[in-house]
Design a protein around this motif. Structure first.
Motif, mmCIF file in Angstrom:
data_model
loop_
_atom_site.group_PDB
_atom_site.id
_atom_site.type_symbol
_atom_site.label_atom_id
_atom_site.label_comp_id
_atom_site.label_asym_id
_atom_site.label_seq_id
_atom_site.Cartn_x
_atom_site.Cartn_y
_atom_site.Cartn_z
ATOM 1 N N ASP A 41 0.840 -1.250 -0.065
ATOM 2 C CA ASP A 41 -0.073 -0.005 0.060
ATOM 3 C C ASP A 41 1.135 1.102 0.002
ATOM 4 O O ASP A 41 0.526 2.376 0.616
ATOM 5 C CB ASP A 41 -0.852 -0.161 1.155
ATOM 6 C CG ASP A 41 -1.959 -1.094 1.243
ATOM 7 O OD1 ASP A 41 -2.304 -1.494 -0.273
ATOM 8 O OD2 ASP A 41 -2.407 -1.593 2.283
ATOM 9 N N GLY A 42 2.134 1.437 -0.904
ATOM 10 C CA GLY A 42 2.975 2.468 -0.845
ATOM 11 C C GLY A 42 3.617 2.677 0.052
ATOM 12 O O GLY A 42 4.555 3.539 0.049
ATOM 13 N N LYS A 43 3.757 1.774 1.196
ATOM 14 C CA LYS A 43 4.724 2.030 2.214
ATOM 15 C C LYS A 43 5.838 0.838 2.330
ATOM 16 O O LYS A 43 5.500 -0.294 2.102
ATOM 17 C CB LYS A 43 3.872 1.838 3.763
ATOM 18 C CG LYS A 43 2.950 3.177 3.770
ATOM 19 C CD LYS A 43 2.237 3.160 5.062
ATOM 20 C CE LYS A 43 1.420 4.345 5.321
ATOM 21 N NZ LYS A 43 0.211 4.030 4.693
ATOM 22 N N ASN A 101 6.680 11.822 2.268
ATOM 23 C CA ASN A 101 7.886 10.905 1.505
ATOM 24 C C ASN A 101 8.996 10.467 2.514
ATOM 25 O O ASN A 101 9.844 10.009 1.817
ATOM 26 C CB ASN A 101 8.336 11.573 0.447
ATOM 27 C CG ASN A 101 7.306 11.738 -0.952
ATOM 28 O OD1 ASN A 101 6.175 10.795 -0.828
ATOM 29 N ND2 ASN A 101 7.263 12.526 -1.564
ATOM 30 N N THR A 126 7.954 7.117 -5.016
ATOM 31 C CA THR A 126 7.521 6.145 -5.761
ATOM 32 C C THR A 126 6.876 6.579 -6.936
ATOM 33 O O THR A 126 5.923 7.476 -6.892
ATOM 34 C CB THR A 126 6.799 4.982 -5.175
ATOM 35 O OG1 THR A 126 5.858 5.446 -4.421
ATOM 36 C CG2 THR A 126 8.122 4.062 -4.322
#
Length: 177
Positions: A41-43, A101, A126
């Motif tokens: 999930d983007g982490k 970020n 990302t």
């Protein structure tokens, strides 16, 4: 859950180093061998990168003979002992999101077969196919049995003293796979 895996592109990634002594400083680069990161999930949830200790370059010494002598000394047992330990490794053990970020990262740094946990901030940008990771890691070399001209182990060094901490400025470009 959206999971993405990224592999470090070692040709587009760089690690710059700065070591300081009483009379000034030296700087250069050290090679990135490989690495990978996993995001959910983007982490970031896991990741590591491998440093090639045999690929140390000195940028501030222009005389070729002096430069080669210094590079040889950095790969010797006085410093990284690259024949016996050709790789150093950083592996993320925990990451907490911070401001835009930025992540507060705990990771295990292994140099000369010795591992210590360190904390740092990691900036990660990302896109669908690329992750760019930037960090500064301050390393106390004496924790990794790099004692040469350290005041922790030697006295009366005068202006030959080398400070214990050195900086690594890490810029990794990783591609989705």
């Amino acid at each position: 859950m959206d999971t993405k895996n990224f592999k470090v592109n070692n040709e587009n990634s760089t690690i710059d180093w700065i070591g300081r002594k009483v009379t000034g400083a030296h700087n250069g680069t050290i090679g990135v061998k490989d690495g990978n990161f996993r995001f959910e999930d983007g982490k970031p949830v896991s990741g590591k990168f491998v440093i090639d200790t045999r690929a140390i370059k000195i940028l501030d010494i222009k005389d070729a003979e002096t430069n080669a002598q210094f590079a040889g000394h950095l790969t010797s047992d006085d410093f990284f002992n690259s024949d016996q330990f050709p790789e150093a490794l950083f592996e993320i053990t925990h990451a907490e999101p911070g401001d835009q970020n930025l992540y507060n990262v705990t990771g295990d740094l292994t140099i000369k077969g010795i591992t210590h946990s360190i904390n740092t901030s990691l900036q990660i940008v990302t896109t669908d196919n690329t992750a760019v990771l930037d960090a500064k890691i301050v390393v106390d070399r004496t924790k990794f049995n790099i004692k040469f001209r350290s005041s922790n182990f030697f006295t009366n060094l005068g202006d030959t003293l080398i400070y214990n901490n050195f900086d690594l400025h890490i810029h990794l470009v990783a591609e989705a796979y």
